[in-house]
Design a protein around this motif. Structure first.
Motif, PDB file in Angstrom:
ATOM      1  N   ASP A  35      -9.522  -4.129   7.775  1.00  0.00           N
ATOM      2  CA  ASP A  35      -9.029  -5.265   7.339  1.00  0.00           C
ATOM      3  C   ASP A  35      -7.862  -4.314   6.190  1.00  0.00           C
ATOM      4  N   LYS A  36      -6.650  -4.838   6.307  1.00  0.00           N
ATOM      5  CA  LYS A  36      -5.700  -4.150   5.536  1.00  0.00           C
ATOM      6  C   LYS A  36      -5.922  -4.277   4.139  1.00  0.00           C
ATOM      7  N   ARG A  37      -6.476  -5.441   3.674  1.00  0.00           N
ATOM      8  CA  ARG A  37      -6.585  -5.800   2.435  1.00  0.00           C
ATOM      9  C   ARG A  37      -7.474  -4.854   1.496  1.00  0.00           C
ATOM     10  N   PHE A  38      -8.339  -4.175   2.347  1.00  0.00           N
ATOM     11  CA  PHE A  38      -9.320  -3.261   1.564  1.00  0.00           C
ATOM     12  C   PHE A  38      -8.524  -2.132   1.176  1.00  0.00           C
ATOM     13  N   ARG A  39      -7.483  -1.575   1.661  1.00  0.00           N
ATOM     14  CA  ARG A  39      -6.756  -0.433   1.229  1.00  0.00           C
ATOM     15  C   ARG A  39      -5.820  -0.989   0.137  1.00  0.00           C
ATOM     16  N   TYR A  40      -5.085  -2.109   0.177  1.00  0.00           N
ATOM     17  CA  TYR A  40      -4.438  -2.578  -0.891  1.00  0.00           C
ATOM     18  C   TYR A  40      -5.256  -2.734  -2.259  1.00  0.00           C
ATOM     19  N   THR A  41      -6.344  -3.695  -1.928  1.00  0.00           N
ATOM     20  CA  THR A  41      -6.905  -4.048  -3.314  1.00  0.00           C
ATOM     21  C   THR A  41      -7.703  -3.035  -3.841  1.00  0.00           C
ATOM     22  N   THR A  42      -7.893  -1.778  -3.126  1.00  0.00           N
ATOM     23  CA  THR A  42      -8.638  -0.553  -3.899  1.00  0.00           C
ATOM     24  C   THR A  42      -7.318   0.205  -4.554  1.00  0.00           C
ATOM     25  N   HIS A  43      -6.080   0.204  -4.037  1.00  0.00           N
ATOM     26  CA  HIS A  43      -4.967   0.844  -4.520  1.00  0.00           C
ATOM     27  C   HIS A  43      -4.694   0.266  -6.030  1.00  0.00           C
ATOM     28  N   GLU A  44      -4.981  -1.243  -6.046  1.00  0.00           N
ATOM     29  CA  GLU A  44      -4.783  -1.998  -7.014  1.00  0.00           C
ATOM     30  C   GLU A  44      -5.863  -1.790  -8.039  1.00  0.00           C
ATOM     31  N   ALA A  45      -6.911  -1.680  -7.824  1.00  0.00           N
ATOM     32  CA  ALA A  45      -7.958  -1.448  -8.524  1.00  0.00           C
ATOM     33  C   ALA A  45      -7.918  -0.030  -9.271  1.00  0.00           C
ATOM     34  N   LYS A  46      -7.505   0.933  -8.281  1.00  0.00           N
ATOM     35  CA  LYS A  46      -7.135   2.012  -9.152  1.00  0.00           C
ATOM     36  C   LYS A  46      -5.946   2.286 -10.362  1.00  0.00           C
ATOM     37  N   GLU A  47      -4.984   1.561  -9.978  1.00  0.00           N
ATOM     38  CA  GLU A  47      -3.965   1.344 -10.878  1.00  0.00           C
ATOM     39  C   GLU A  47      -4.416   0.659 -11.932  1.00  0.00           C
ATOM     40  N   GLU A  48      -5.227  -0.525 -11.960  1.00  0.00           N
ATOM     41  CA  GLU A  48      -5.757  -1.066 -13.085  1.00  0.00           C
ATOM     42  C   GLU A  48      -6.633  -0.235 -13.926  1.00  0.00           C
ATOM     43  N   CYS A  49      -7.344   0.703 -13.256  1.00  0.00           N
ATOM     44  CA  CYS A  49      -8.043   1.555 -13.998  1.00  0.00           C
ATOM     45  C   CYS A  49      -7.156   2.402 -14.918  1.00  0.00           C
ATOM     46  N   ASN A  50      -6.184   2.927 -14.400  1.00  0.00           N
ATOM     47  CA  ASN A  50      -4.972   3.442 -15.300  1.00  0.00           C
ATOM     48  C   ASN A  50      -4.821   2.671 -16.417  1.00  0.00           C
ATOM     49  N   HIS A  51      -4.402   1.363 -16.097  1.00  0.00           N
ATOM     50  CA  HIS A  51      -3.857   0.478 -17.154  1.00  0.00           C
ATOM     51  C   HIS A  51      -4.914   0.207 -18.429  1.00  0.00           C
ATOM     52  N   THR A  52      -6.121   0.393 -18.084  1.00  0.00           N
ATOM     53  CA  THR A  52      -7.089   0.139 -18.918  1.00  0.00           C
ATOM     54  C   THR A  52      -7.286   1.372 -19.979  1.00  0.00           C
ATOM     55  N   LEU A  53      -7.035   2.632 -19.464  1.00  0.00           N
ATOM     56  CA  LEU A  53      -6.742   3.608 -20.046  1.00  0.00           C
ATOM     57  C   LEU A  53      -5.548   3.870 -21.078  1.00  0.00           C
ATOM     58  N   MET A  54      -4.643   3.219 -20.519  1.00  0.00           N
ATOM     59  CA  MET A  54      -3.085   3.289 -21.202  1.00  0.00           C
ATOM     60  C   MET A  54      -3.517   2.253 -22.346  1.00  0.00           C
ATOM     61  N   SER A  97       0.743  -1.335  -0.156  1.00  0.00           N
ATOM     62  CA  SER A  97       0.064   0.079   0.068  1.00  0.00           C
ATOM     63  C   SER A  97       0.798   1.236  -0.038  1.00  0.00           C
ATOM     64  N   SER A  98       1.709   1.300   0.926  1.00  0.00           N
ATOM     65  CA  SER A  98       2.978   2.403   0.956  1.00  0.00           C
ATOM     66  C   SER A  98       3.708   2.570  -0.520  1.00  0.00           C
ATOM     67  N   ALA A  99       4.158   1.298  -1.208  1.00  0.00           N
ATOM     68  CA  ALA A  99       4.608   1.427  -2.569  1.00  0.00           C
ATOM     69  C   ALA A  99       3.784   2.284  -3.343  1.00  0.00           C
ATOM     70  N   SER A 100       2.281   1.750  -3.319  1.00  0.00           N
ATOM     71  CA  SER A 100       1.357   2.265  -4.407  1.00  0.00           C
ATOM     72  C   SER A 100       1.130   3.728  -4.243  1.00  0.00           C
ATOM     73  N   VAL A 101       1.343   4.364  -3.205  1.00  0.00           N
ATOM     74  CA  VAL A 101       1.222   5.750  -2.758  1.00  0.00           C
ATOM     75  C   VAL A 101       2.508   6.505  -3.152  1.00  0.00           C
ATOM     76  N   ARG A 102       3.603   6.005  -3.005  1.00  0.00           N
ATOM     77  CA  ARG A 102       5.116   6.539  -3.269  1.00  0.00           C
ATOM     78  C   ARG A 102       5.252   6.472  -4.613  1.00  0.00           C
ATOM     79  N   ARG A 103       4.948   5.239  -5.475  1.00  0.00           N
ATOM     80  CA  ARG A 103       5.397   5.104  -6.789  1.00  0.00           C
ATOM     81  C   ARG A 103       4.218   4.766  -7.489  1.00  0.00           C
ATOM     82  N   ASN A 104       3.728   5.735  -8.296  1.00  0.00           N
ATOM     83  CA  ASN A 104       2.472   5.232  -9.052  1.00  0.00           C
ATOM     84  C   ASN A 104       2.481   6.099 -10.280  1.00  0.00           C
ATOM     85  N   PHE A 105       1.811   5.569 -11.256  1.00  0.00           N
ATOM     86  CA  PHE A 105       1.991   6.323 -12.537  1.00  0.00           C
ATOM     87  C   PHE A 105       0.820   6.761 -13.271  1.00  0.00           C
ATOM     88  N   ASP A 106       0.576   7.538 -14.017  1.00  0.00           N
ATOM     89  CA  ASP A 106      -0.533   8.134 -14.953  1.00  0.00           C
ATOM     90  C   ASP A 106      -0.237   8.125 -16.027  1.00  0.00           C
TER      91      ASP A 106
END
Length: 336
Positions: free
Chosen positions: A121-140, A31-40
């Motif tokens: 539950d910590k899985r909520f935060r990470y899976t939501t981070h991942e879903a956000k990143e996957e949304c960017n992947h679909t745009l890309m 989760s921390s890595a998703s905040v510190r290192r993400n792409f648009d």
């Protein structure tokens, strides 16, 4: 008189505690890595730069003769250059379309999975981070498809029809859902890393997309591996046996559904049936490629206790048996 201390933000009721300490730390780190290192994709890819333009007869679209299953085949290599370029553009556009369709299924499944998690539950935060990143992947991926300009449908028809129902597995059979996640993510990640490792020149739009996708996909695959390693060992013996049989079947079926192009490809480019059979997966070279894609998953199966005499026979029957990776993302060519 009693006093009530505030609960920490990550509090989980003891009766519902299902996350081991090591797994808990992995979730914090991811989760921390998703905040510190993400792409648009619209900030980190300069789509309108002159060198990113898709122009006619660009030989950089010719499929790699060392990485792509189609590009390796003598039938493709014997074609005129303009035909190889056309097929290469169609192939890369279709792979990107498949990628965004798969990510769309994954996003829906992740959100349904997160919806059932308890507060804290910590899985909520990470899976939501991942879903956000996957949304960017679909745009890309869709941006790449649009710029290539080839009309492609992506996944094979039967999988497109089933796609609205597949996310339900994340609610009712989450372990099978995460098998499916790896069945899609591992082959795509494996192929893209091989492309990036190869010496052939790619179109810069393709390399930019692959580099961004591989960077974030490492977290997504790490989560799936850690999640399965944490949750499977605690299941009953009968359940683990059934999962050991299901795992190679899910891997094989979804890998072919994602990697093998739909019938439109064969019709549009007059690909002989014999050539298609050799490429997917009749020749010794293509069989070795298919097996190599799942080295990391075989390692995971060993770690989860899902390798047994019966399941090994299923891996073999599916054509995806072989030596397990010694470490994540081990290149297939280093295997002994």
């Amino acid at each position: 008189m009693t006093t009530t201390q505030p609960r920490p933000a990550t509090y989980t009721p003891p009766a519902k505690q299902a996350v081991e300490p090591n797994y808990s730390q992995v979730l914090d780190d991811l989760s921390s890595a998703s905040v510190r290192r993400n792409f648009d994709p619209y900030l980190d890819i300069d789509w309108d730069a002159p060198h990113m333009a898709v122009v006619p007869n660009d030989p950089r679209w010719i499929l790699s003769s060392t990485v792509d299953p189609i590009g390796r085949h003598p039938w493709y290599q014997a074609l005129p250059e303009n035909k190889k370029i056309e097929i290469g553009m169609w192939r890369q556009a279709n792979v990107a379309k498949v990628g965004l369709q798969f990510e769309s299924i994954l996003i829906r499944g992740l959100m349904q999975y997160a919806d059932r998690l308890p507060n804290g539950d910590k899985r909520f935060r990470y899976t939501t981070h991942e879903a956000k990143e996957e949304c960017n992947h679909t745009l890309m991926f869709q941006e790449l498809v649009n710029r290539i300009g080839m009309e492609t449908k992506g996944m094979r028809p039967w999988l497109r029809k089933l796609s609205p129902f597949i996310p339900l597995f994340s609610t009712f059979w989450p372990t099978i859902f995460y098998f499916g996640v790896l069945a899609g993510e591992e082959p795509i990640d494996h192929i893209q890393k091989d492309f990036l490792r190869s010496e052939g020149e790619m179109h810069p739009a393709m390399s930019a997309v692959m580099e961004l996708h591989v960077a974030e996909e490492a977290r997504h695959i790490s989560f799936a591996h850690n999640h399965l390693r944490t949750t499977i060992p605690g299941k009953g013996r009968a359940t683990k046996f059934l999962l050991s049989i299901a795992m190679p079947i899910v891997m094989r079926v979804l890998c072919s559904a994602i990697v093998v192009p739909p019938k439109e490809f064969q019709r549009q480019f007059d690909v002989p049936n014999s050539v298609m059979k050799e490429i997917f997966w009749g020749s010794d070279q293509s069989k070795a490629f298919l097996s190599g894609v799942f080295g990391d998953v075989r390692m995971l199966a060993e770690q989860c206790g899902l390798m047994n005499p019966v399941s090994r026979q299923v891996w073999r029957a599916m054509g995806i048996d072989g030596r397990a990776s010694r470490y994540r993302s081990e290149p297939a060519y280093t295997a002994s």
